[in-house]
Motif scaffolding. Structure first.
Motif, PDB file in Angstrom:
ATOM      1  N   HIS A 181       0.850  -1.183   0.000  1.00 31.94           N
ATOM      2  CA  HIS A 181       0.000   0.000   0.000  1.00 31.94           C
ATOM      3  C   HIS A 181       0.892   1.242   0.000  1.00 31.94           C
ATOM      4  N   ALA A 182       0.800   2.022  -1.021  1.00 31.36           N
ATOM      5  CA  ALA A 182       1.636   3.223  -1.135  1.00 31.36           C
ATOM      6  C   ALA A 182       0.796   4.466  -1.368  1.00 31.36           C
ATOM      7  N   ASP A 183      -0.488   4.403  -0.946  1.00 32.74           N
ATOM      8  CA  ASP A 183      -1.334   5.587  -1.122  1.00 32.74           C
ATOM      9  C   ASP A 183      -0.882   6.669  -0.148  1.00 32.74           C
ATOM     10  N   PRO A 184      -1.130   7.946  -0.470  1.00 30.72           N
ATOM     11  CA  PRO A 184      -0.637   9.068   0.361  1.00 30.72           C
ATOM     12  C   PRO A 184      -1.078   8.991   1.814  1.00 30.72           C
ATOM     13  N   GLU A 185      -2.315   8.618   2.083  1.00 30.91           N
ATOM     14  CA  GLU A 185      -2.793   8.600   3.461  1.00 30.91           C
ATOM     15  C   GLU A 185      -2.053   7.547   4.289  1.00 30.91           C
ATOM     16  N   THR A 186      -1.839   6.370   3.665  1.00 24.89           N
ATOM     17  CA  THR A 186      -1.111   5.307   4.375  1.00 24.89           C
ATOM     18  C   THR A 186       0.324   5.736   4.663  1.00 24.89           C
ATOM     19  N   LEU A 187       0.950   6.334   3.649  1.00 23.22           N
ATOM     20  CA  LEU A 187       2.341   6.780   3.848  1.00 23.22           C
ATOM     21  C   LEU A 187       2.420   7.876   4.900  1.00 23.22           C
ATOM     22  N   ARG A 188       1.382   8.747   4.965  1.00 17.46           N
ATOM     23  CA  ARG A 188       1.388   9.815   5.961  1.00 17.46           C
ATOM     24  C   ARG A 188       1.332   9.225   7.366  1.00 17.46           C
TER      25      ARG A 188
END
Length: 456
Positions: free
Chosen positions: A93-100
Motif C-alpha cells: 500500500h503506497a497511497d498518500p494517506e497510508t504513507l502519511r
C-alpha cells in the motif's frame, strides 16, 4: 507459532510481522539465507508488541495491514516509544494517506512488495546502522546528562544571542534561581560578578582562562567562585554559543585563610625563637650587643638590592640575627679581652661558625640558616674559615653575610680597638672587592651607603 531461530552475536535479529503466511515464510527463508536471525513471524499487532518485549529483536520488519486491533502503524509506534527498536515497513500500500500515517510512526525505511533481496538487505542494513548510531548518541546524551546533573560545578550554556539554553542543578543552587527561571534569560544580566580583590589581574578576552570572582546572587548575597567561560564551536569553527562553568570556593577560601593565619603564627613563633637565640648569645658580650641585629638589617638591604625574592630576603635576615650564635661556647674573658688574642684564643673564636652550624643544623627552618652561619667567614679566594671555600662553593646568602658582618664590625667599637669611620670601612671593603668579598655584593653595599639608602 514457529520457534525462534538460532542466533549468534554477529547475526542481527529480525522480527517478522506479516499477515500473509506465504510472504512471511518467504521472508524468513530469504533472511536466513542472507545471514539474519529470524524471530516470529506473527500476523497480529498485539503479538508483535509482546514478541518485541520478550525477544528484544534488533529490528522489526512490519507489514502495515495486520489482523487484530493494532495495525502495523499503531504497533510500530508502540514499539518505537516503549522499546526504541527500529521498524521497517513492508507494504504493498503506497497511497498518500497510508504513507502519511506510516511516516508519523518514525520508521527506519520502507520495502514495497514485491522486492528483491538486494532491496531487502540494503534497507535493513541502513536501518540497523542508523539505529546503532542513534542508540550510541542516546547513550552519550544520557551519560552527559547524568554527569552534568551530579557535577559539583555549575554549568550554564547560552546561544549566540546570550540566552540561557541549559543549566544544571548545581548552577541553580549556586545562583539561587530555579532552572525554569534561568532558561531563556540573558546570561549577562543573570550572571553578574565583581572582581575579587584577592585575585590577580586576568587579561581580557582570555578564552578558557580560570579566574576567581565574586558572584552577586539575586538575593543580594555574594559568593566567591572560580569560573571559566568558553566558546562552543561546530566542526567548521563557527560559534554555536558559550558555556560557563563555575564553582563555589568559599570553603577553599576559609581553608586558605586558616592556613595563612597558621603560617603567620608559625613565622611569628620562629622569629621570636630566633630573637631569643640572638639575645642569649649577645648577653655574654656587651661589646657586641646589637651586632647581629645590625648585620641582619644590612644583609636584608643588600639582598633586596641584589634582587632576592621576599622569601630569600627573609632567610638572609634570619641568618644575620643568629650568625654569631656559636659564640656562646667562647669564654667571656676571651670575648672581652682588651688586647690581641693569642693563636689558641683565636682558634677558639673561629670555632664559633662550626658551633653555630651544629646548634642550628637540626632545626627545620624554611631557609638554609645553618649553612649561611657556617660560611659567613669564608672568603671568595679561599682564605676564609672554617673550610676555606671559594666564591662558587658559598651560598649566595653567605656571601652577603660576609660583607654585612665585616662592614658592621669595622664601624663598631671593640675591646681591643676603636671603631673605624664609615668611609674608612667602605674603602677597606672596596680593597677586597672580587678577592675577599663578592664583587656584586660589594658594589651593592657601596651604592647603598653612597646614596644614603642605608644607615646603621
Amino acid at each position: 507459532m514457529p520457534e525462534e531461530a538460532a542466533t549468534s552475536p554477529e547475526n542481527p535479529r529480525v522480527l517478522i510481522v506479516e499477515d500473509e503466511g506465504v510472504v512471511a515464510l518467504d521472508l524468513a527463508r530469504r533472511l536466513s539465507q542472507l545471514g539474519y536471525a529470524v524471530c516470529g513471524p506473527t500476523d497480529r499487532g498485539e503479538d508483535a508488541l509482546r514478541l518485541a518485549r520478550d525477544l528484544s529483536p534488533d529490528i522489526v520488519l512490519m507489514d502495515i495491514v495486520l489482523d487484530g486491533a493494532l495495525d502495523g502503524v499503531d504497533a510500530a509506534g508502540r514499539i518505537r516509544d516503549e522499546l526504541a527498536v527500529p521498524v521497517v515497513f513492508l507494504t504493498a500500500h503506497a497511497d498518500p494517506e497510508t504513507l502519511r500515517r506510516a511516516g508519523a510512526a518514525g520508521p527506519y525505511g520502507y520495502i514495497t512488495k514485491p522486492f528483491e533481496n538486494r532491496d531487502l538487505t540494503t534497507t535493513l542494513d541502513i536501518a540497523l546502522y542508523k539505529s546503532r548510531m542513534e542508540r550510541r548518541l542516546r547513550d552519550n546524551e544520557q551519560w552527559t546528562a547524568m554527569t552534568l546533573h551530579y557535577l559539583g560545578e555549575g554549568v550554564i550554556t547560552a546561544d549566540p544571542q546570550g540566552l540561557v539554553r541549559f543549566a544544571n542543578p548545581m548552577a541553580e543552587t549556586l545562583l539561587g534561581v530555579s532552572a525554569a527561571r534561568l532558561l531563556g534569560r540573558d546570561l549577562a544580566t543573570l550572571y553578574k560578578t565583581l572582581r575579587d580583590p584577592e585575585q590577580g589581574d586576568i587579561p581580557d578576552g582570555l578564552e578558557g582562562a580560570r579566574e576567581v570572582a565574586i558572584l552577586c546572587r539575586e538575593d543580594g548575597s555574594r559568593l566567591p567562585v572560580e569560573q571559566t567561560l568558553s566558546s562552543i564551536l561546530d566542526d567548521r569553527g563557527r560559534a554555536l554559543g558559550t558555556v560557563l562553568v563555575f564553582r563555589d570556593i568559599s570553603r577553599r577560601r576559609d581553608v586558605e585563610r586558616a592556613l595563612r593565619d597558621s603560617v603567620a603564627g608559625l613565622r611569628l613563633a620562629l622569629t621570636e625563637t630566633v630573637n631569643a637565640l640572638t639575645v642569649t648569645s649577645e648577653t655574654r658580650d656587651p661589646f657586641t650587643a646589637g651586632h647581629q641585629e645590625r648585620v641582619s638589617r644590612l644583609a636584608e638591604a643588600l639582598a633586596k638590592a641584589l634582587g632576592f625574592s621576599d622569601e630569600e630576603r627573609e632567610g638572609v635576615r634570619m641568618a644575620g640575627l643568629v650568625h654569631d650564635i656559636g659564640k656562646i661556647h667562647v669564654p667571656s674573658e676571651i670575648l672581652t679581652k682588651p688586647e690581641a688574642l693569642s693563636a689558641m684564643e683565636m682558634g677558639i673564636v673561629r670555632d664559633h661558625s662550626t658551633v653555630g652550624f651544629d646548634i642550628l643544623k637540626d632545626v627545620p627552618f624554611p631557609w638554609p640558616l645553618a649553612r649561611m652561619v657556617l660560611e659567613h667567614h669564608e672568603r671568595c679566594d679561599g682564605s676564609g674559615y672554617p673550610a676555606g671555600l671559594r666564591r662558587e662553593d658559598m651560598h649566595p646568602g653567605s656571601r652577603i653575610l660576609a660583607v654585612a658582618d665585616v662592614v658592621e664590625a669595622m664601624t663598631a667599637h671593640r675591646p681591643y680597638r676603636s671603631a673605624w669611620s664609615l668611609e674608612h670601612a667602605l674603602a677597606e671593603l672596596a680593597k677586597g672587592r672580587g678577592r675577599l668579598y663578592d664583587a656584586d655584593v660589594v658594589d651593592a653595599c657601596l651604592s647603598l651607603f653612597e646614596r644614603g639608602d642605608f644607615r646603621f
